[in-house]
Enzyme design. Sequence first.
Site, PDB file in Angstrom:
ATOM      1  N   SER A 218       0.890  -1.012  -0.059  1.00 27.30           N
ATOM      2  CA  SER A 218      -0.044  -0.062   0.092  1.00 27.30           C
ATOM      3  C   SER A 218       0.805   1.224  -0.006  1.00 27.30           C
ATOM      4  CB  SER A 218      -0.859  -0.052   1.433  1.00 27.30           C
ATOM      5  OG  SER A 218      -0.147   0.249   2.482  1.00 27.30           O
TER       6      SER A 218
ATOM      7  N   ASP B  18      -0.795  -1.571  -4.222  1.00 27.72           N
ATOM      8  CA  ASP B  18      -2.393  -1.770  -3.732  1.00 27.72           C
ATOM      9  C   ASP B  18      -2.628  -0.228  -3.592  1.00 27.72           C
ATOM     10  OD1 ASP B  18      -4.685  -3.069  -2.929  1.00 27.72           O
ATOM     11  OD2 ASP B  18      -3.958  -3.028  -0.705  1.00 27.72           O
ATOM     12  N   HIS B  19      -4.043  -0.085  -4.054  1.00 31.32           N
ATOM     13  CA  HIS B  19      -4.963   1.063  -3.782  1.00 31.32           C
ATOM     14  C   HIS B  19      -4.097   2.342  -4.193  1.00 31.32           C
ATOM     15  CE1 HIS B  19      -8.562  -0.500  -2.175  1.00 31.32           C
ATOM     16  NE2 HIS B  19      -7.684  -1.152  -1.327  1.00 31.32           N
TER      17      HIS B  19
ATOM     18  N   HIS C  97     -11.799  -3.794   4.542  1.00 34.91           N
ATOM     19  CA  HIS C  97     -10.540  -4.032   5.195  1.00 34.91           C
ATOM     20  C   HIS C  97     -10.528  -4.231   6.619  1.00 34.91           C
ATOM     21  CE1 HIS C  97      -8.980  -1.729   1.381  1.00 34.91           C
ATOM     22  NE2 HIS C  97      -8.844  -3.067   1.284  1.00 34.91           N
TER      23      HIS C  97
ATOM     24  N   ASP D 237      -7.092   3.129  -7.894  1.00 35.81           N
ATOM     25  CA  ASP D 237      -8.536   3.205  -7.163  1.00 35.81           C
ATOM     26  C   ASP D 237      -9.020   4.431  -7.399  1.00 35.81           C
ATOM     27  OD1 ASP D 237     -10.697   2.751  -5.761  1.00 35.81           O
ATOM     28  OD2 ASP D 237      -9.681   2.187  -3.789  1.00 35.81           O
TER      29      ASP D 237
ATOM     30  N   ASP E  50      -4.329  -9.275   4.451  1.00 36.01           N
ATOM     31  CA  ASP E  50      -3.471  -8.312   4.967  1.00 36.01           C
ATOM     32  C   ASP E  50      -3.674  -8.697   6.598  1.00 36.01           C
ATOM     33  OD1 ASP E  50      -1.656  -6.422   6.158  1.00 36.01           O
ATOM     34  OD2 ASP E  50      -2.649  -4.738   5.365  1.00 36.01           O
TER      35      ASP E  50
ATOM     36  N   ASN F 145      -6.920 -10.806  -1.909  1.00 35.70           N
ATOM     37  CA  ASN F 145      -6.123  -9.882  -0.920  1.00 35.70           C
ATOM     38  C   ASN F 145      -6.210 -10.282   0.669  1.00 35.70           C
ATOM     39  OD1 ASN F 145      -5.824  -8.532  -3.436  1.00 35.70           O
ATOM     40  ND2 ASN F 145      -6.258  -6.556  -2.629  1.00 35.70           N
TER      41      ASN F 145
ATOM     42  N   GLU G 156     -10.845  -0.787  -9.969  1.00 33.73           N
ATOM     43  CA  GLU G 156     -12.354  -1.081  -9.030  1.00 33.73           C
ATOM     44  C   GLU G 156     -13.381  -0.331  -9.474  1.00 33.73           C
ATOM     45  OE1 GLU G 156     -13.185  -0.489  -4.311  1.00 33.73           O
ATOM     46  OE2 GLU G 156     -10.994  -1.147  -4.795  1.00 33.73           O
TER      47      GLU G 156
END
Length: 351
Positions: free
Chosen positions: A50, A83-84, A198, A105, A277, A275, A142
């Site tokens: 991230s 990521d993102h 998340h 994103d 985490d 995903n 996304e």
Amino acid sequence: MPIVTLRELLDHAAEHDYAIPAFNVNNMEQIQAILEAANAVSAPVILQASRGARSYAGDTVLAALIRSTSNMYPNVPLCMHQDHGNSVATCVSAIRHGFTSVMMDGTLQADGKTLGDYDYNTSVTRETVKIAHMVGASVEGEIGHLGSLETGQGEAEDGHGFEGTLTRDDLLTKPDEAASFVRDTGVDALAIAIGTSHGAYKFSRKPDGETLAIAQLEKIRGRLPDTHFVLHGASSVPESLQDIVTSNGGELRPAFGVPVEEIEACIRLGVRKVNIDTDLRLAMTGAIRRVFTKTPEEFDPRKYLGEARKAMASLCRERFERFGAAGHARGITCLSMDEMARRYTAKTADA
């Protein structure tokens, strides 16, 4: 094997009907644990960072850790994924630091908090795809917003996410909109919203059809039978890991994640990237707390981080096996970025 693109891994996963866990990483022990597990079961792997992870470890350090550790496991195909990403610039900077795949994103604007509408999302994602494909990198987009179907609340994690109330309609990816988005952007993978979120506290009880809308994924799959889907917020938050944390001095509210059997159902419907985490965080934290509880005099980081690495490797190995990725490393060709760029160029010319 060289570090490869997301597109190559997901194409292989689709051909053989399995999914690849995408583990978020921040430090050396996480990277080592994941690659050790992938090598043990001969699985391809996605390591993703991230913006928070990139800031914490530093781009140069993080990329060097991933590449140097991957050299220890030459038979494990590995994708480095951003990521993102919150902007085109963020995604470009990741590619410049060696990432072979990026997520743009655009469901949120560049501040990571304000909702982005369809036109904004399409515009920034399409621009990212154009730039990334020129150098052979893959792009995940996304459509829809992660959040709880129970409460209607959006979620924020690692400095990214909408905090506020959304309608159920907003929290589910719309099949027609998803089809238009893939056509208008040319993304290699599509993250969809079906009620996952998340963090550890995804649901107040074991999820059912009202809180985890797998039926919505079936509808999306009907419109996009050849698209690679991504499931964000897919940690299972095992009770056994929670118990280790709480029995060794930690404090966690009762937490429910996405059951592995539900993820397996999603894989049958075209999810190719899952995903994870929170599960790594729980495994790591529980192992460290247990060392400190059993041996409070311990202060050698190698002792408690070594136990954390073992716990994470065990969890990763189980995910590779359950998602069907085990045994598939040897079947992946591993194309260079230059070759992928030529393929993207040829595809664009044909279109």
